[in-house]
Write an enzyme that holds these catalytic residues in place. Structure first.
Site, PDB file in Angstrom:
ATOM      1  N   LYS A 183      30.085  -3.888 -23.445  1.00  0.00           N
ATOM      2  CA  LYS A 183      29.705  -3.063 -24.591  1.00  0.00           C
ATOM      3  C   LYS A 183      30.377  -1.697 -24.485  1.00  0.00           C
ATOM      4  O   LYS A 183      30.915  -1.327 -23.438  1.00  0.00           O
ATOM      5  CB  LYS A 183      28.178  -2.903 -24.646  1.00  0.00           C
ATOM      6  CG  LYS A 183      27.578  -2.165 -23.451  1.00  0.00           C
ATOM      7  CD  LYS A 183      26.075  -2.064 -23.570  1.00  0.00           C
ATOM      8  CE  LYS A 183      25.486  -1.343 -22.354  1.00  0.00           C
ATOM      9  NZ  LYS A 183      24.031  -1.162 -22.456  1.00  0.00           N
TER      10      LYS A 183
ATOM     11  N   ARG B 125      11.035   0.292 -24.313  1.00  0.00           N
ATOM     12  CA  ARG B 125      12.110   0.604 -25.256  1.00  0.00           C
ATOM     13  C   ARG B 125      12.090  -0.477 -26.329  1.00  0.00           C
ATOM     14  O   ARG B 125      11.558  -0.254 -27.408  1.00  0.00           O
ATOM     15  CB  ARG B 125      13.447   0.668 -24.492  1.00  0.00           C
ATOM     16  CG  ARG B 125      14.569   1.342 -25.213  1.00  0.00           C
ATOM     17  CD  ARG B 125      15.771   1.542 -24.324  1.00  0.00           C
ATOM     18  NE  ARG B 125      16.248   0.296 -23.698  1.00  0.00           N
ATOM     19  CZ  ARG B 125      17.298   0.224 -22.899  1.00  0.00           C
ATOM     20  NH1 ARG B 125      17.975   1.331 -22.610  1.00  0.00           N
ATOM     21  NH2 ARG B 125      17.686  -0.930 -22.387  1.00  0.00           N
TER      22      ARG B 125
ATOM     23  N   TYR C 185      37.847  30.583 -19.942  1.00  0.00           N
ATOM     24  CA  TYR C 185      36.788  31.099 -20.805  1.00  0.00           C
ATOM     25  C   TYR C 185      35.602  31.595 -19.979  1.00  0.00           C
ATOM     26  O   TYR C 185      35.178  30.954 -19.021  1.00  0.00           O
ATOM     27  CB  TYR C 185      36.288  30.002 -21.742  1.00  0.00           C
ATOM     28  CG  TYR C 185      37.238  29.642 -22.863  1.00  0.00           C
ATOM     29  CD1 TYR C 185      37.590  30.573 -23.838  1.00  0.00           C
ATOM     30  CD2 TYR C 185      37.783  28.359 -22.948  1.00  0.00           C
ATOM     31  CE1 TYR C 185      38.449  30.236 -24.870  1.00  0.00           C
ATOM     32  CE2 TYR C 185      38.647  28.012 -23.982  1.00  0.00           C
ATOM     33  CZ  TYR C 185      38.974  28.963 -24.933  1.00  0.00           C
ATOM     34  OH  TYR C 185      39.831  28.631 -25.952  1.00  0.00           O
TER      35      TYR C 185
ATOM     36  N   MET D 283      39.078  22.640 -24.064  1.00  0.00           N
ATOM     37  CA  MET D 283      39.232  21.424 -24.866  1.00  0.00           C
ATOM     38  C   MET D 283      40.397  20.560 -24.398  1.00  0.00           C
ATOM     39  O   MET D 283      40.283  19.333 -24.305  1.00  0.00           O
ATOM     40  CB  MET D 283      39.407  21.787 -26.339  1.00  0.00           C
ATOM     41  CG  MET D 283      39.510  20.563 -27.249  1.00  0.00           C
ATOM     42  SD  MET D 283      39.697  20.984 -28.992  1.00  0.00           S
ATOM     43  CE  MET D 283      38.075  21.641 -29.377  1.00  0.00           C
TER      44      MET D 283
END
Length: 362
Positions: free
Chosen positions: A33, A129, A258, A306
């Protein structure tokens, strides 16, 4: 071309599948999956096809992709069907289907099918669940039998805390499952990757006709936070790598990246790597997260951006422009990177994007 890429070792994938079969003594559905946890579902399924007992996916869209690629092995829909009209496609594509709710049984009762379904009947043994309540489980089994539209039923549940080797929860869930299935004669599927690797004592009489569902272990990552003997035999399948595209020489006291999350404490050589959170590398990986540069250990420094991240070259005088950087793989384990970033290897694999998948050995 941008040098970021993910190398997928299909031989390692096959070895990990064989380990699941070996240690469980049962048949194994390879869980592919989420695009095989970011490794490429079609190529992974093709690599396993000649020896696999079947595959498992989350939904019918993922199954359709495999069937379109001529994957003929059994495919189980782990979440079953979401809409009644999916039953027609399940029938047409000859898919196996999890049933976890009474409304799904009602839909099967009303359906016009060309062939008998193979149903994996899921019980909620404590995950809370999806799954039928234990009190409703025997009646649901018999109701499916009575439809005349189900050829085979496999009894299944899912462990919530098998990755915690000191938790009693798996024992409690197994006891709840065994109590609810009394009098039901069918094959059983309970074990996911952590249960296969970490809880063999719960299944001393595992039948070879039963099923296990290896997922993360197929891709060579441990599901445990601590060392574990069988998990140590896993072979990493993905190597995420890139190259250094720029080098900076900084004096002590200079910030990098950053937010000035890293300030050099000494004269520092900084390598800039073409890899960032847009590729799936975790943004929250802190300074000190391991990397491998031209085969030598180093560390991430500063905040991941990024498209780029920065690494420490101060003690690697031979490293520079074009040096190969392993972000995770055979030497830098994905589980270690994930732990540094406060996440799990499942997530960092599934978050991979923009990076081309390369299959160097077929």
């Amino acid at each position: 071309m941008r040098p970021a890429r993910a190398l997928i070792d299909l031989n390692a994938l096959r070895a990990n599948y064989r380990l699941a079969r070996e240690v469980s003594g049962a048949r194994a559905l390879a869980v592919v999956k989420a695009d095989a946890y970011g490794h490429g579902a079609v190529r992974c399924a093709q690599a396993l096809h000649d020896e696999v007992d079947g595959f498992a996916v989350a939904c019918i869209e993922e199954a359709m992709e495999l069937r379109a690629a001529a994957i003929a092995a059994p495919i189980l829909l782990l979440e079953g069907f979401f809409e009644t009209d999916e039953l027609g496609l399940i029938d047409q594509l000859d898919l196996w289907c999890v049933v976890h709710s009474l409304w799904q049984i009602e839909a099967i009762e009303r359906a016009a099918l060309q062939r008998p379904l193979t149903v994996w009947l899921k019980m909620d043994s404590g995950m809370h669940r999806v799954g039928l309540h234990p009190a409703d489980y025997p009646a649901a089994y018999r109701r499916l039998q009575a439809t005349g539209k189900v050829g085979k039923i496999v009894l299944m549940s899912h462990f919530a805390r098998a990755d915690e080797l000191d938790s009693p929860r798996s024992n409690e869930q197994l006891a709840a499952f065994e109590q609810a299935r009394q009098g039901l004669s069918a094959e059983v599927s309970l074990r996911n990757s952590p249960a296969i690797l970490g809880w063999p004592e719960l299944f001393p009489q595992q039948q070879s006709s039963d099923w296990v569902r290896p997922g993360i272990m197929l891709y060579g990552a441990t599901p445990f936070e601590q060392p574990q003997a069988l998990a140590a035999r896993l072979q990493p399948v993905m190597t995420l790598e890139s190259k250094i595209i720029s080098v900076r020489e900084l004096p002590a006291g200079e910030p990098v990246g950053y937010g000035a999350r890293f300030i050099s404490e000494r004269p520092t050589r900084v390598g800039v790597v073409a890899m960032g959170y847009a590729d799936g590398y975790p943004r929250h990986a802190p300074t000190g997260t391991p990397v491998l540069i031209d085969g030598q250990a180093s560390r991430l420094i500063g905040r991941v951006s990024m498209d780029m991240l920065t690494v420490d070259l101060s003690d690697l005088p031979q490293a520079g422009l074009g040096s190969r950087v392993e972000l995770w793989g055979k030497h830098v384990l994905a589980s270690d990177v994930a732990a540094q970033a406060g996440t799990i290897p499942y997530q960092i694999f599934c978050n991979l994007r923009r990076v081309p998948l390369i299959y160097p050995h077929g």
